[in-house]
Design a protein around this motif. Structure first.
Motif, PDB file in Angstrom:
ATOM      1  N   LYS A  39     -23.412  33.709   9.652  1.00 24.31           N
ATOM      2  CA  LYS A  39     -22.940  33.835  11.028  1.00 24.31           C
ATOM      3  C   LYS A  39     -22.123  32.615  11.476  1.00 24.31           C
ATOM      4  N   VAL A  40     -22.097  31.580  10.629  1.00 25.94           N
ATOM      5  CA  VAL A  40     -21.415  30.330  10.958  1.00 25.94           C
ATOM      6  C   VAL A  40     -20.011  30.354  10.363  1.00 25.94           C
ATOM      7  N   GLN A  41     -19.049  29.818  11.092  1.00 31.96           N
ATOM      8  CA  GLN A  41     -17.681  29.684  10.585  1.00 31.96           C
ATOM      9  C   GLN A  41     -17.561  28.337   9.874  1.00 31.96           C
ATOM     10  N   HIS A  42     -17.247  28.376   8.582  1.00 31.00           N
ATOM     11  CA  HIS A  42     -17.218  27.160   7.768  1.00 31.00           C
ATOM     12  C   HIS A  42     -15.769  26.695   7.601  1.00 31.00           C
ATOM     13  N   LEU A  43     -15.478  25.527   8.144  1.00 28.63           N
ATOM     14  CA  LEU A  43     -14.124  24.987   8.200  1.00 28.63           C
ATOM     15  C   LEU A  43     -13.992  23.899   7.144  1.00 28.63           C
ATOM     16  N   CYS A  44     -13.052  24.072   6.218  1.00 29.79           N
ATOM     17  CA  CYS A  44     -13.031  23.275   4.990  1.00 29.79           C
ATOM     18  C   CYS A  44     -11.717  22.523   4.797  1.00 29.79           C
ATOM     19  N   PHE A  45     -11.829  21.344   4.181  1.00 28.84           N
ATOM     20  CA  PHE A  45     -10.670  20.508   3.863  1.00 28.84           C
ATOM     21  C   PHE A  45      -9.713  21.212   2.916  1.00 28.84           C
ATOM     22  N   SER A  46     -10.262  21.940   1.933  1.00 30.91           N
ATOM     23  CA  SER A  46      -9.430  22.495   0.867  1.00 30.91           C
ATOM     24  C   SER A  46     -10.147  23.681   0.234  1.00 30.91           C
ATOM     25  N   THR A  73       0.839  -1.193   0.000  1.00 32.37           N
ATOM     26  CA  THR A  73       0.000   0.000   0.000  1.00 32.37           C
ATOM     27  C   THR A  73       0.873   1.241   0.000  1.00 32.37           C
ATOM     28  N   HIS A  74       0.639   2.119  -0.984  1.00 30.28           N
ATOM     29  CA  HIS A  74       1.333   3.404  -1.084  1.00 30.28           C
ATOM     30  C   HIS A  74       0.324   4.490  -0.729  1.00 30.28           C
ATOM     31  N   ILE A  75       0.648   5.332   0.237  1.00 27.07           N
ATOM     32  CA  ILE A  75      -0.278   6.335   0.747  1.00 27.07           C
ATOM     33  C   ILE A  75       0.184   7.724   0.323  1.00 27.07           C
ATOM     34  N   ALA A  76      -0.681   8.427  -0.418  1.00 21.44           N
ATOM     35  CA  ALA A  76      -0.352   9.775  -0.866  1.00 21.44           C
ATOM     36  C   ALA A  76      -0.660  10.792   0.239  1.00 21.44           C
ATOM     37  N   GLY A  77      -0.433  12.054  -0.085  1.00 26.46           N
ATOM     38  CA  GLY A  77      -0.472  13.113   0.922  1.00 26.46           C
ATOM     39  C   GLY A  77      -1.822  13.679   1.266  1.00 26.46           C
ATOM     40  N   GLY A  78      -2.912  13.081   0.749  1.00 25.93           N
ATOM     41  CA  GLY A  78      -4.236  13.504   1.203  1.00 25.93           C
ATOM     42  C   GLY A  78      -5.091  14.215   0.182  1.00 25.93           C
ATOM     43  N   ASP A  79      -4.533  14.532  -0.999  1.00 30.21           N
ATOM     44  CA  ASP A  79      -5.359  15.167  -2.024  1.00 30.21           C
ATOM     45  C   ASP A  79      -4.984  14.635  -3.400  1.00 30.21           C
ATOM     46  N   GLY A  80      -5.763  15.053  -4.402  1.00 26.61           N
ATOM     47  CA  GLY A  80      -5.574  14.526  -5.747  1.00 26.61           C
ATOM     48  C   GLY A  80      -4.211  14.837  -6.322  1.00 26.61           C
ATOM     49  N   ALA A  81      -3.711  16.042  -6.075  1.00 27.31           N
ATOM     50  CA  ALA A  81      -2.404  16.410  -6.617  1.00 27.31           C
ATOM     51  C   ALA A  81      -1.301  15.512  -6.062  1.00 27.31           C
ATOM     52  N   ALA A  82      -1.360  15.221  -4.777  1.00 29.39           N
ATOM     53  CA  ALA A  82      -0.348  14.348  -4.171  1.00 29.39           C
ATOM     54  C   ALA A  82      -0.450  12.936  -4.720  1.00 29.39           C
ATOM     55  N   LEU A  83      -1.666  12.463  -4.953  1.00 25.10           N
ATOM     56  CA  LEU A  83      -1.847  11.122  -5.509  1.00 25.10           C
ATOM     57  C   LEU A  83      -1.302  11.043  -6.929  1.00 25.10           C
ATOM     58  N   VAL A  84      -1.596  12.039  -7.745  1.00 28.77           N
ATOM     59  CA  VAL A  84      -1.080  12.046  -9.116  1.00 28.77           C
ATOM     60  C   VAL A  84       0.443  12.038  -9.113  1.00 28.77           C
ATOM     61  N   ALA A  85       1.050  12.841  -8.247  1.00 28.66           N
ATOM     62  CA  ALA A  85       2.511  12.877  -8.164  1.00 28.66           C
ATOM     63  C   ALA A  85       3.065  11.516  -7.760  1.00 28.66           C
ATOM     64  N   ALA A 124      -8.233  24.293   6.061  1.00 29.26           N
ATOM     65  CA  ALA A 124      -7.278  23.580   6.908  1.00 29.26           C
ATOM     66  C   ALA A 124      -5.885  23.575   6.276  1.00 29.26           C
ATOM     67  N   GLU A 125      -4.870  23.618   7.106  1.00 30.24           N
ATOM     68  CA  GLU A 125      -3.496  23.562   6.605  1.00 30.24           C
ATOM     69  C   GLU A 125      -3.197  22.213   5.976  1.00 30.24           C
ATOM     70  N   THR A 126      -3.827  21.160   6.499  1.00 27.89           N
ATOM     71  CA  THR A 126      -3.711  19.834   5.901  1.00 27.89           C
ATOM     72  C   THR A 126      -5.117  19.301   5.652  1.00 27.89           C
ATOM     73  N   PRO A 127      -5.353  18.576   4.535  1.00 33.87           N
ATOM     74  CA  PRO A 127      -6.703  18.076   4.230  1.00 33.87           C
ATOM     75  C   PRO A 127      -7.040  16.828   5.041  1.00 33.87           C
ATOM     76  N   THR A 128      -7.149  17.014   6.344  1.00 31.83           N
ATOM     77  CA  THR A 128      -7.428  15.917   7.265  1.00 31.83           C
ATOM     78  C   THR A 128      -8.418  16.393   8.324  1.00 31.83           C
ATOM     79  N   GLU A 129      -9.016  15.436   9.023  1.00 34.16           N
ATOM     80  CA  GLU A 129      -9.895  15.806  10.126  1.00 34.16           C
ATOM     81  C   GLU A 129      -9.114  16.561  11.197  1.00 34.16           C
ATOM     82  N   GLU A 130      -7.866  16.166  11.411  1.00 33.79           N
ATOM     83  CA  GLU A 130      -7.023  16.879  12.382  1.00 33.79           C
ATOM     84  C   GLU A 130      -6.861  18.334  11.971  1.00 33.79           C
ATOM     85  N   GLY A 131      -6.765  18.571  10.661  1.00 32.01           N
ATOM     86  CA  GLY A 131      -6.660  19.937  10.182  1.00 32.01           C
ATOM     87  C   GLY A 131      -7.886  20.764  10.503  1.00 32.01           C
ATOM     88  N   LEU A 132      -9.074  20.147  10.413  1.00 31.63           N
ATOM     89  CA  LEU A 132     -10.307  20.854  10.762  1.00 31.63           C
ATOM     90  C   LEU A 132     -10.367  21.134  12.265  1.00 31.63           C
TER      91      LEU A 132
END
Length: 234
Positions: free
Chosen positions: A196-203, A93-105, A220-228
């Motif tokens: 009035k709501v703060q919307h916290l987004c993956f990307s 299993t090869h794990i990319a960095g969390g988004d499409g661009a990282a997977l393509v690379a 989020a700085e990283t596209p992860t739940e931890e980033g949110l």
């Protein structure tokens, strides 16, 4: 602080549980539901790798009869959550960095020109791997095994909480869940309440339909739940 979670189940409840454990309140209103496509047919021929770009695809693949015939191949996943949900037994299993661009690379770096990959996915995809990998000479075949069905209305509890000013933030994990929420809010005439709501987004891609609606977004700085969760602490 009360946080609205709109991702599909069972992940929505898992995220809500984590929010409550961290001392926040959570309201769950999934904007998508996942439906397997049991009649999907595996493309013919041989493959050099399997690619998974979503947790939902990983879960549905685990139920498919074609799985044993794919386990001898290396698996490439878009990120750690997808890798954790993937069936066991793949050659590597090869794990990319969390988004499409990282997977393509990653695919470009690890697969030779002329390779052919099987993209196990849903009807809607955030990244077009075929187009992204064409220049590298890597072929992509789609194995579409599920669909994500959009919610038709907001849950009454969500609308009531908005009207009472009881939602402070919302987690957004995908462009489609964000766009579906924006559409349902607009139809309910509740757009001004969402400002009035703060919307916290993956990307930035996830934030786009919310930004277009005039809502406040943070990415989020990283596209992860931890980033949110890190955004909640700001």
């Amino acid at each position: 602080m009360r946080v609205l979670v709109t991702r599909p189940e069972p992940d929505a409840s898992a995220t809500a549980g984590r929010l409550r454990a961290a001392g926040f309140s959570a309201l769950v209103d999934p904007m998508l539901s996942v439906e397997p496509l049991p009649d999907a047919e595996l493309p013919p021929g041989r493959f050099d790798a399997v690619v998974l770009t979503s947790v939902n695809g990983a879960r549905v693949l685990a139920t498919r009869g074609e799985l044993p015939g794919l386990l001898h191949l290396p698996l490439h996943t878009v990120g750690r959550r997808t890798a954790a949900a993937a069936p066991e037994g793949f050659a590597h299993t090869h794990i990319a960095g969390g988004d499409g661009a990282a997977l393509v690379a990653q695919l470009r770096a690890l697969l030779p020109r002329g390779a052919r990959v099987l993209h196990v996915t849903g009807e809607d995809r955030a990244v077009d791997l075929g187009a992204a990998l064409a220049e590298a000479g890597i072929g992509v075949d789609l194995f579409v095994i599920y669909r994500a069905v959009a919610a038709q209305v907001l849950a009454p509890a969500t609308l009531a909480a908005l009207e009472q000013g009881q939602i402070d933030a919302a987690f957004h994990f995908s462009p489609r869940t964000a766009a579906t929420l924006a559409a349902r809010i607009r139809e309910a005439g509740a757009g001004p309440l969402m400002t009035k709501v703060q919307h916290l987004c993956f990307s930035a891609g996830v934030a786009a339909p919310l930004h277009d609606a005039g809502w406040r977004t943070l990415i989020a700085e990283t596209p992860t739940e931890e980033g949110l969760f890190a955004l909640l602490k700001r």
